[in-house]
Design a protein around this motif. Structure first.
Motif, PDB file in Angstrom:
ATOM      1  N   LEU A 617       0.660  -1.148   0.456  1.00  0.00           N
ATOM      2  CA  LEU A 617       0.147   0.189  -0.205  1.00  0.00           C
ATOM      3  C   LEU A 617       0.950   1.393  -0.368  1.00  0.00           C
ATOM      4  O   LEU A 617       0.102   1.845  -0.786  1.00  0.00           O
ATOM      5  N   GLY A 618       1.837   1.545   0.258  1.00  0.00           N
ATOM      6  CA  GLY A 618       2.670   2.927   0.041  1.00  0.00           C
ATOM      7  C   GLY A 618       2.448   3.270   1.682  1.00  0.00           C
ATOM      8  O   GLY A 618       3.531   4.455   1.898  1.00  0.00           O
ATOM      9  N   VAL A 619       2.005   2.466   2.330  1.00  0.00           N
ATOM     10  CA  VAL A 619       1.797   3.540   3.844  1.00  0.00           C
ATOM     11  C   VAL A 619       2.659   3.967   4.254  1.00  0.00           C
ATOM     12  O   VAL A 619       3.381   2.802   4.584  1.00  0.00           O
ATOM     13  N   VAL A 620       2.961   5.129   5.143  1.00  0.00           N
ATOM     14  CA  VAL A 620       4.610   5.059   5.810  1.00  0.00           C
ATOM     15  C   VAL A 620       3.745   4.902   7.382  1.00  0.00           C
ATOM     16  O   VAL A 620       2.531   5.478   7.960  1.00  0.00           O
ATOM     17  N   ARG A 621       4.337   4.113   7.971  1.00  0.00           N
ATOM     18  CA  ARG A 621       4.117   3.865   9.745  1.00  0.00           C
ATOM     19  C   ARG A 621       5.262   3.757  10.826  1.00  0.00           C
ATOM     20  O   ARG A 621       6.432   3.885  10.640  1.00  0.00           O
ATOM     21  N   VAL A 622       5.102   5.362  11.101  1.00  0.00           N
ATOM     22  CA  VAL A 622       6.170   5.755  12.115  1.00  0.00           C
ATOM     23  C   VAL A 622       6.011   5.448  13.567  1.00  0.00           C
ATOM     24  O   VAL A 622       5.373   5.687  14.179  1.00  0.00           O
ATOM     25  N   LEU A 623       6.551   4.314  14.116  1.00  0.00           N
ATOM     26  CA  LEU A 623       7.570   3.438  15.095  1.00  0.00           C
ATOM     27  C   LEU A 623       7.830   4.333  15.879  1.00  0.00           C
ATOM     28  O   LEU A 623       6.723   4.003  17.337  1.00  0.00           O
ATOM     29  N   ARG A 624       8.693   5.327  15.991  1.00  0.00           N
ATOM     30  CA  ARG A 624       9.165   5.199  17.155  1.00  0.00           C
ATOM     31  C   ARG A 624       9.498   7.118  16.496  1.00  0.00           C
ATOM     32  O   ARG A 624      10.677   7.290  15.193  1.00  0.00           O
ATOM     33  N   LEU A 625       9.794   8.045  17.609  1.00  0.00           N
ATOM     34  CA  LEU A 625      10.346   9.737  17.241  1.00  0.00           C
ATOM     35  C   LEU A 625      11.093  10.016  18.015  1.00  0.00           C
ATOM     36  O   LEU A 625      10.113   9.872  19.210  1.00  0.00           O
ATOM     37  N   VAL A 626      11.975  10.038  17.829  1.00  0.00           N
ATOM     38  CA  VAL A 626      13.220  10.720  19.917  1.00  0.00           C
ATOM     39  C   VAL A 626      13.552  12.442  19.106  1.00  0.00           C
ATOM     40  O   VAL A 626      14.211  12.055  18.358  1.00  0.00           O
ATOM     41  N   ALA A 627      13.551  12.967  20.453  1.00  0.00           N
ATOM     42  CA  ALA A 627      13.543  14.774  19.907  1.00  0.00           C
ATOM     43  C   ALA A 627      14.447  14.864  21.339  1.00  0.00           C
ATOM     44  O   ALA A 627      13.929  15.017  22.263  1.00  0.00           O
ATOM     45  N   ALA A 628      15.626  15.438  20.830  1.00  0.00           N
ATOM     46  CA  ALA A 628      17.070  15.540  21.645  1.00  0.00           C
ATOM     47  C   ALA A 628      17.133  17.189  21.439  1.00  0.00           C
ATOM     48  O   ALA A 628      17.769  17.133  20.560  1.00  0.00           O
ATOM     49  N   ASP A 629      16.784  17.905  21.493  1.00  0.00           N
ATOM     50  CA  ASP A 629      16.507  19.553  21.532  1.00  0.00           C
ATOM     51  C   ASP A 629      17.189  20.211  22.696  1.00  0.00           C
ATOM     52  O   ASP A 629      17.389  19.810  23.289  1.00  0.00           O
ATOM     53  N   ASP A 630      18.260  20.865  22.473  1.00  0.00           N
ATOM     54  CA  ASP A 630      18.924  21.689  23.719  1.00  0.00           C
ATOM     55  C   ASP A 630      18.615  23.219  22.686  1.00  0.00           C
ATOM     56  O   ASP A 630      18.502  23.786  22.365  1.00  0.00           O
ATOM     57  N   CYS A 631      17.627  23.951  24.612  1.00  0.00           N
ATOM     58  CA  CYS A 631      17.171  24.947  23.665  1.00  0.00           C
ATOM     59  C   CYS A 631      17.808  26.049  25.015  1.00  0.00           C
ATOM     60  O   CYS A 631      16.991  27.305  25.428  1.00  0.00           O
ATOM     61  N   GLY A 632      18.842  25.333  25.382  1.00  0.00           N
ATOM     62  CA  GLY A 632      19.583  26.033  26.625  1.00  0.00           C
ATOM     63  C   GLY A 632      18.380  26.426  27.809  1.00  0.00           C
ATOM     64  O   GLY A 632      18.304  25.067  27.947  1.00  0.00           O
TER      65      GLY A 632
END
Length: 754
Positions: A617-632
């Motif tokens: 089907l071409g469908v993308v399933r996002v299994l995991r998303l990690v965000a490491a952000d440094d905003c001070g």
């Protein structure tokens, strides 16, 4: 004994937003909730042709509609001023954007006439009755095609290329010939709708003595006041701009739009309030769009993967009028080094007019375009070398000991630990575990699995900001800011900043902003500047207020200033003690103003995405998303999380779902509203983990950097890299990665129809 504080108190606490109670109960006040007596409703006649000669506008039938008070074209309003650009520039000369179209229309949805009525229904009926004659002309949609000499000319005698800018020094062809590895790619960053939950809205009401009050959903009320004053010849002190609650903006409400000028002009002309509330179809087709860029990238490296040179060429669409769409180009050029030690970089970007809706800054404003060009190409380099993309990044990253760091394209990174962000993100994502699962699926079968990384650095905060803190004898404590919230939580976070310095309970501070009658000057909220600049101004004003309080207390007690301490909101001099309010009641209001303009900061982060692609089907399933952000320094980590989640979802939308497509005649194919423009919802929110990091901003005592745009920068390259990894890095994979786009790259299609 002095007032200097270490950022304690409420700074760093996860304080629940005080704004949310009234907003979720439906008790907020938006422009659409405001309708003074005698108010007229405006509806707009818009072009249904993308490019053509305007041969005539017949409004007689519109004026005859019951309830219609008036209908006006440019011919009826010869003194109606043209739109004011975001930044004045010589390149705009001859390309003025009229408030109502004159002689030529240049995009589908351009405003041609205004119909006023006692209610919106009658005004819309008047729009339906209006007659417009347009001789259709050839149009051009793609910026690269528009830049060619054979393209239709949008402005007579002027090139479609509005301007061309370069960064870095040209890289000689010898290097490209001799480099052990060179990867090249072309990317398309599609145009997007800002799609804020509240569309644009304005209410203009004339007052006595030539005064004007405007209520508007906007990001920069003081700039709008200035523009209205200059364009209509009204002294600034007689123009009041008020921004009530705002349902999002994302860069799409910073400008002095043509529609606003028509509304204000008619309110002044008729001496009555006039209101325009944009509907969703208008918001999708005629309001400014974001992004819209073609990129050509090549990257040279040695056999170990050390980067030698980067070259980027970009054609950015400004839409039909280049008033706002030029600005993001400069952000993109300055950030093409990413987090890497690239010895030589050369970039060239062209701003090109097209027969599409004008573009403007959109959450990230050039930073996502830079990150996409760099991070997609780093993954291609890793694939060419047969190396793990994490290893290629490790090899090339700028290290903390090298900061501050001057890049070849003119940015000066201030502080950070880019390798730590990568390692924390990989660990939180279980990178090794997913790589093992990927290998297992390749051996044993299963949906293709991919892991993508994006390491980014961005710039945040431009211009200075006004802040003032006042303690009144009646017990009220005010924090006045030139910023203007569009949903970021200023009422909570600015309160935390001031309460922490003054040593009073959070909730004691009343935050005042978004009203030019109450706040004397200001810049507004955009470019991730609210806390870094506006919050820092309030922080500095609070510190100075404590100094002033100590001086007054010293005078009352007959001691030196050094003998006066201030702790937890109380001043002490020997046996004497009084709080700030009591001091104000005895000596007069305490008030300190501050204008603060720190240099731009450079927040950064690393995103890791894990996806699987349905091969049938071409469908993308996002299994995991990690965000490491440094905003001070995160003044309120709860609010920071909200900013990351919100921007991350917009980044996910760009990667997988969102685009404003045009047909061959320049019609945007989203004119049925949100049935046509696919936005990610809570149902599409993947498993997300945020990783906290903190490298204080060295240029402000508060230590905060920007965070509001992080997810829209980091998520798209990470998700697209993950899909490309799952599919074996096929050529021509472009956003948005719709099921059809992915299915066309899976190979399953080869058996279809046999």
């Amino acid at each position: 004994m002095g007032p200097e504080r270490d950022g304690g108190g409420y700074v760093g606490r996860r304080v629940v937003r005080v704004e949310d109670g009234r907003l979720v109960r439906g008790e907020g006040t938006y422009v659409a909730d405001m309708r003074p007596e005698g108010c007229l409703e405006a509806a707009l006649v818009r072009s249904h042709v993308a490019h053509g000669r305007l041969e005539g506008v017949d409004l007689d039938a519109a004026r005859a509609v019951p309830g219609v008070v008036g209908a006006y074209s440019a011919e009826d309003l010869p003194d109606l001023p043209a739109a004011r650009p975001l930044f004045q520039s010589d390149v705009l000369e001859g390309r003025e954007w009229p408030a109502l179209a004159r002689e030529r229309v240049r995009f589908f949805g351009q405003t041609i006439a205004v119909v006023l009525a006692g209610d919106r229904y009658a005004a819309e009926d008047g729009v339906e009755a209006a007659g417009v004659a347009i001789e259709e002309l050839p149009c051009v949609i793609d910026p690269t095609e528009a830049a060619s000499t054979s393209a239709p000319e949008l402005f007579e005698g002027l090139s479609n290329v509005v301007g061309e800018w370069e960064a870095g020094e040209p890289v000689g062809e010898d290097l490209w010939r001799e480099a052990p590895v060179v990867v090249e790619a072309s990317y398309r960053v599609p145009p997007l709708s800002h799609a804020s939950i509240e569309a644009r809205a304005i209410l203009a009401e004339p007052g006595e003595g030539g005064a004007l009050t405007v209520w508007v959903s906007h990001q920069a009320p003081h700039r709008l006041r200035r523009d209205l004053s200059e364009l209509f010849g009204i002294p600034q002190e007689k123009v009041r701009v008020v921004v009530p609650d705002v349902g999002g903006a994302f860069g799409g409400k910073s400008e002095t739009f043509p529609e606003y000028l028509a509304v204000v002009h008619l309110a002044l002309r008729l001496g009555r309030p006039v209101r325009w509330i944009e509907d969703r179809t208008e918001a999708l087709t005629a309001a400014v769009h974001g992004r819209g860029q073609n990129q050509r990238v090549r990257l040279a490296a040695d056999r170990d993967g050390r980067m030698l040179a980067l070259e980027v060429e970009a054609d950015a669409s400004t839409g039909a009028y280049p008033h706002y769409g030029v600005a993001p180009i400069f952000n993109m050029l300055r950030l093409l080094s990413g987090v890497y030690r690239i010895p030589r970089i050369h970039a060239r970007a062209r701003a090109v007019v097209t027969n599409t809706t004008p573009t403007a800054p959109y959450r990230g404003a050039g930073r996502p375009e830079a990150a996409y060009a760099v991070e997609r190409t780093v993954d291609l380099l890793a694939a060419r070398l047969g190396e793990d993309p994490a290893e290629v990044r490790r090899l090339n990253m700028i290290h903390p000991g090298e900061l501050p760091h001057e890049t070849p394209v003119g940015a000066r990174y201030d502080s950070g630990d880019y390798p730590a962000a990568l390692e924390k993100a990989l660990e939180a994502a279980d990178y090794g575990g997913w790589r093992a699962e990927q290998e297992r699926r390749r051996r044993e079968g299963g949906p293709p699995l991919g892991i993508g990384i994006c390491c980014y650095v961005e710039s945040a905060g431009v211009m200075g900001e006004y802040g003032a803190v006042e303690v009144r004898p009646d017990g009220e404590i005010l924090a006045l800011s030139g910023a203007s919230s569009t949903g970021q939580g200023h009422e909570t976070t600015f309160d935390q900043v001031v309460a922490s310095v003054l040593g009073v309970e959070v909730g004691r501070i009343r935050v005042v902003e978004a009203d030019t009658a109450a706040v004397p000057r200001g810049v507004g909220s955009y470019a991730s500047r609210s806390m870094q600049v506006g919050g820092a101004a309030l922080h500095r004003a609070s510190l100075r207020l404590i100094e002033e309080a100590r001086r007054r207390m010293a005078g009352l007690c007959g001691v030196s200033v050094e003998e006066v301490s201030c702790r937890e909101g109380a001043l002490r001099a020997g046996e004497e003690e009084m709080d700030l309010v009591r001091l104000a009641s005895r000596t007069g209001a305490l008030r300190v103003e501050e204008d603060f303009e720190p240099p731009q900061s450079f927040p950064y982060g690393c995103y890791v995405a894990v996806v699987e692609v349905d091969p049938e089907l071409g469908v993308v399933r996002v299994l995991r998303l990690v965000a490491a952000d440094d905003c001070g320094v995160a003044v309120n980590p709860l609010v920071v999380d909200g900013q990351i989640y919100g921007s991350l979802m917009q980044g996910l939308g760009q990667a997988l779902y969102e685009e404003v497509p045009y047909d061959a005649r320049g019609r945007p194919l989203v004119d049925h509203g949100l049935l046509d423009y696919l936005l990610p919802t809570f149902s599409e929110l993947p498993s997300v983990r945020t990783v906290e990091m903190e490298t204080p901003n060295p240029n402000t005592p508060l230590g905060a950097k920007g965070v509001g745009e992080s997810g829209s920068i980091g998520a798209p390259p990470a998700v697209v890299n993950a899909v490309a990894d799952a599919l074996g890095h096929p050529d021509g994979l472009q956003m948005p990665l719709t099921p059809q786009a992915c299915w066309m790259k899976t190979g399953v299609r080869e058996g279809v129809g046999k």
